[in-house]
Design a protein around this motif. Structure first.
Motif, PDB file in Angstrom:
ATOM      1  N   THR A   1      66.907  19.313   9.281  1.00  0.00           N
ATOM      2  CA  THR A   1      67.384  20.624   8.853  1.00  0.00           C
ATOM      3  C   THR A   1      68.874  20.544   8.523  1.00  0.00           C
ATOM      4  O   THR A   1      69.679  20.125   9.368  1.00  0.00           O
ATOM      5  N   ASN A   2      69.231  20.914   7.308  1.00  0.00           N
ATOM      6  CA  ASN A   2      70.640  21.007   6.894  1.00  0.00           C
ATOM      7  C   ASN A   2      71.418  19.729   7.202  1.00  0.00           C
ATOM      8  O   ASN A   2      72.484  19.759   7.817  1.00  0.00           O
ATOM      9  N   CYS A   3      70.907  18.610   6.762  1.00  0.00           N
ATOM     10  CA  CYS A   3      71.554  17.317   7.027  1.00  0.00           C
ATOM     11  C   CYS A   3      71.824  16.562   5.732  1.00  0.00           C
ATOM     12  O   CYS A   3      71.126  16.737   4.735  1.00  0.00           O
ATOM     13  N   TYR A   4      72.816  15.704   5.796  1.00  0.00           N
ATOM     14  CA  TYR A   4      73.042  14.689   4.773  1.00  0.00           C
ATOM     15  C   TYR A   4      72.547  13.372   5.335  1.00  0.00           C
ATOM     16  O   TYR A   4      72.972  12.960   6.420  1.00  0.00           O
ATOM     17  N   ILE A   5      71.650  12.709   4.600  1.00  0.00           N
ATOM     18  CA  ILE A   5      71.083  11.437   5.032  1.00  0.00           C
ATOM     19  C   ILE A   5      71.468  10.380   3.996  1.00  0.00           C
ATOM     20  O   ILE A   5      71.118  10.492   2.823  1.00  0.00           O
ATOM     21  N   GLY A   6      72.184   9.337   4.422  1.00  0.00           N
ATOM     22  CA  GLY A   6      72.713   8.344   3.496  1.00  0.00           C
ATOM     23  C   GLY A   6      71.688   7.341   3.000  1.00  0.00           C
ATOM     24  O   GLY A   6      70.526   7.314   3.430  1.00  0.00           O
ATOM     25  N   GLU A   7      72.134   6.470   2.103  1.00  0.00           N
ATOM     26  CA  GLU A   7      71.265   5.459   1.503  1.00  0.00           C
ATOM     27  C   GLU A   7      70.771   4.463   2.547  1.00  0.00           C
ATOM     28  O   GLU A   7      71.504   4.069   3.451  1.00  0.00           O
TER      29      GLU A   7
ATOM     30  N   LYS B   1      62.865   7.847  12.219  1.00  0.00           N
ATOM     31  CA  LYS B   1      61.460   7.866  12.609  1.00  0.00           C
ATOM     32  C   LYS B   1      61.220   8.774  13.801  1.00  0.00           C
ATOM     33  O   LYS B   1      61.950   8.721  14.794  1.00  0.00           O
ATOM     34  N   GLN B   2      60.177   9.601  13.707  1.00  0.00           N
ATOM     35  CA  GLN B   2      59.730  10.454  14.818  1.00  0.00           C
ATOM     36  C   GLN B   2      60.896  11.114  15.545  1.00  0.00           C
ATOM     37  O   GLN B   2      60.997  11.066  16.774  1.00  0.00           O
ATOM     38  N   SER B   3      61.769  11.766  14.805  1.00  0.00           N
ATOM     39  CA  SER B   3      62.987  12.314  15.389  1.00  0.00           C
ATOM     40  C   SER B   3      63.299  13.681  14.803  1.00  0.00           C
ATOM     41  O   SER B   3      62.680  14.117  13.824  1.00  0.00           O
ATOM     42  N   VAL B   4      64.299  14.344  15.405  1.00  0.00           N
ATOM     43  CA  VAL B   4      64.752  15.662  14.963  1.00  0.00           C
ATOM     44  C   VAL B   4      66.252  15.585  14.713  1.00  0.00           C
ATOM     45  O   VAL B   4      67.001  15.089  15.561  1.00  0.00           O
ATOM     46  N   ALA B   5      66.697  16.081  13.564  1.00  0.00           N
ATOM     47  CA  ALA B   5      68.125  16.106  13.246  1.00  0.00           C
ATOM     48  C   ALA B   5      68.454  17.421  12.565  1.00  0.00           C
ATOM     49  O   ALA B   5      67.694  17.897  11.715  1.00  0.00           O
ATOM     50  N   SER B   6      69.583  18.025  12.929  1.00  0.00           N
ATOM     51  CA  SER B   6      69.955  19.293  12.313  1.00  0.00           C
ATOM     52  C   SER B   6      71.462  19.408  12.165  1.00  0.00           C
ATOM     53  O   SER B   6      72.229  18.948  13.021  1.00  0.00           O
TER      54      SER B   6
ATOM     55  N   PRO C   1      73.379  19.787  16.189  1.00  0.00           N
ATOM     56  CA  PRO C   1      74.379  20.190  15.206  1.00  0.00           C
ATOM     57  C   PRO C   1      75.783  19.636  15.453  1.00  0.00           C
ATOM     58  O   PRO C   1      76.172  19.326  16.574  1.00  0.00           O
ATOM     59  N   GLU C   2      76.508  19.552  14.331  1.00  0.00           N
ATOM     60  CA  GLU C   2      77.915  19.142  14.277  1.00  0.00           C
ATOM     61  C   GLU C   2      78.109  17.700  14.708  1.00  0.00           C
ATOM     62  O   GLU C   2      79.148  17.349  15.280  1.00  0.00           O
ATOM     63  N   SER C   3      77.148  16.876  14.408  1.00  0.00           N
ATOM     64  CA  SER C   3      77.287  15.443  14.677  1.00  0.00           C
ATOM     65  C   SER C   3      77.529  14.701  13.367  1.00  0.00           C
ATOM     66  O   SER C   3      77.068  15.115  12.308  1.00  0.00           O
ATOM     67  N   SER C   4      78.253  13.596  13.475  1.00  0.00           N
ATOM     68  CA  SER C   4      78.521  12.746  12.320  1.00  0.00           C
ATOM     69  C   SER C   4      78.275  11.309  12.725  1.00  0.00           C
ATOM     70  O   SER C   4      78.946  10.785  13.629  1.00  0.00           O
TER      71      SER C   4
END
Length: 459
Positions: A300-306, A311-316, A334-337
């Motif tokens: 949800t609302n993420c930038y995912i790089g090249e 896998k089997q995870s949650v990121a927001s 949220p608010e992780s880089s």
């Protein structure tokens, strides 16, 4: 091109939805249905949009109030009465007004553009968006004359046997000459069984004035689906899901099983990214080329790089760099880089944390409110103890540090560059650069004592 306006009818409470949520706010692929309608109708370059709302007006305003004027229909007295509520905003305007229903989220912007073009080309005072229904039962039939003009709309219950054979139906979407619309609405009566003012009556009024009334037939009946209950809502969700997935597939995205992949409309995915089954990708998410998402992953609302793999995870609400490995069973809050070539392993939770390039948190750790430098290794079971019951505090781990397994870092605390924290330590003070910190009780062995314990247990 003439000026163009829109009236969105969104005042119905939607009792058949059997929900406390206002009807047009029910989401279709993550976006309220009325927002879909607004986004698509804007494709025709409108001068202004007026949305007619009833109960729940404040909630509707939260989603579209910045893009549409809102007027309130205090009593739901029919579609004609609803359009009259926009009179003060539009009646003096010259141009074309489209009237659309807020519960028809599948009509495409291209269809609206074609409808306007047809209406303006034919010089009609009104144009009805029609469709051929596989099963027209329950729909108003569009009856045309020998010149292919719309002669009238006949409701199903009033149709003759011959008229019931007609499969062209009224979708409830219209283009009108704006002046003609509001002039005709003055003559619409509520002398009917429901005591309501119906917008289709405008068509009959215009025909009696010998005005041209046209019909524009859309080739895709599915587009015109109106959502009145949960069954139709699920159908719309499935249609839009398929439409979105097909767009990504044609753009070069690898979706392994489109039937079990949910991608919301604002998501951007570059070619050669791979999306595995069970993935749900929401909000303003961007996924770069050669990334691999899933299976069973929620973004949800993420930038995912090249070349990043999740896998089997949650990121927001986070930024995840290039060539990162996440999961299985990780949670990036949220608010992780996360920097390039980092690793977030199984059963790791990251929250409001910056993890620089090439750092690793491989398993069973919680890293929250932290800044972790580059090339840091965080051992299994490590916790940044960031909360004292009232305030959150920062943990800083500088470049090249090594955190041993089962360590507690009591924030605020800094682990210096290149330092080691011994396994099992509870760190409460800053660790200087290039140091080894051991913060655990000294081990004591009492030989033979185990037998005493066992004997005592037998007594």
């Amino acid at each position: 091109m003439t000026n163009r306006y829109a009236v969105i009818l969104a005042a119905g409470q939607g009792t058949r939805m059997k929900s406390k949520l206002y009807k047009v706010l029910h989401p279709v692929m993550g976006r309220p249905m009325v927002q879909h309608v607004l986004e698509q109708v804007k494709a025709v370059n409108l001068e202004s949009v007026v949305t007619v709302v009833g109960f729940g007006a404040d909630k509707v305003a939260e989603y579209i109030g910045h893009e549409s004027e809102l007027v309130v229909q205090e009593e739901q007295l029919g579609t004609g009465h609803a359009v009259i509520q926009a009179k003060e905003r539009l009646r003096d305007k010259e141009g074309t007004t489209i009237v659309v229903c807020g519960d028809t989220p599948l009509i495409k912007g291209e269809t609206y553009m074609e409808l306007f073009a047809h209406h303006e080309r034919t010089g009609a005072k009104a144009t009805i968006l029609t469709a051929k229904a596989p099963n027209p039962s329950g729909y108003g039939r569009v009856i045309r004359n020998e010149d292919n003009e719309v002669e009238r709309i006949v409701e199903h219950k009033d149709a003759s046997e011959q008229e019931l054979m007609v499969d062209e139906i009224n979708t409830g979407t219209y283009c009108f000459d704006n002046q003609a619309l509001f002039a005709a609405l003055e003559h619409v009566s509520n002398d009917n069984a429901q005591g309501e003012y119906y917008l289709p009556d405008v068509i009959e009024i215009l025909r009696k004035q010998s005005d041209v009334v046209s019909g524009f037939l859309t080739p895709d009946f599915e587009e015109t689906l109106g959502i009145n209950d949960r069954v139709a809502l699920a159908q719309a969700e499935g249609i839009l899901k398929q439409r979105i997935n097909e767009k990504h597939l044609r753009n070069g995205v690898g979706i392994i099983d489109p039937s079990h992949t949910y991608i919301h409309p604002d998501v951007v995915i570059e070619p050669d990214a791979i999306i595995h089954p069970g993935s749900v990708i929401k909000g303003n998410t961007t996924i770069k080329s050669d990334a691999e998402i899933g299976p069973f992953t929620e973004i949800t609302n993420c930038y995912i790089g090249e070349n990043t793999v999740i896998k089997q995870s949650v990121a927001s609400d986070s930024h995840i760099g290039d060539r990162v490995k996440v999961g299985p069973f990780a949670h990036i809050r949220p608010e992780s880089s996360i920097g390039d070539e980092a690793k977030i392993g199984n059963f790791v939770e990251i929250k409001k944390t910056t993890l620089e390039n090439s750092s690793k948190v491989s398993h069973l750790s919680y890293i929250g409110d932290a800044h972790v430098g580059s090339n840091v290794n965080v051992g299994c079971g490590t916790i940044t103890v960031n909360y004292d019951g009232k305030n959150k505090f920062l943990t800083t781990i500088e470049d090249d540090a090594f955190i041993g397994c089962n360590s507690n870092l009591i924030a605020p605390v800094t682990i210096g560059k290149g330092s080691y924290v011994a396994a099992g330590s509870t760190i409460t003070k800053n660790v200087p650069e290039d140091s080894l910190s051991v913060a655990r009780a000294r081990q004591t062995n009492k030989e033979g004592y185990a037998s005493k314990i066992k004997n005592r247990q037998k007594d």
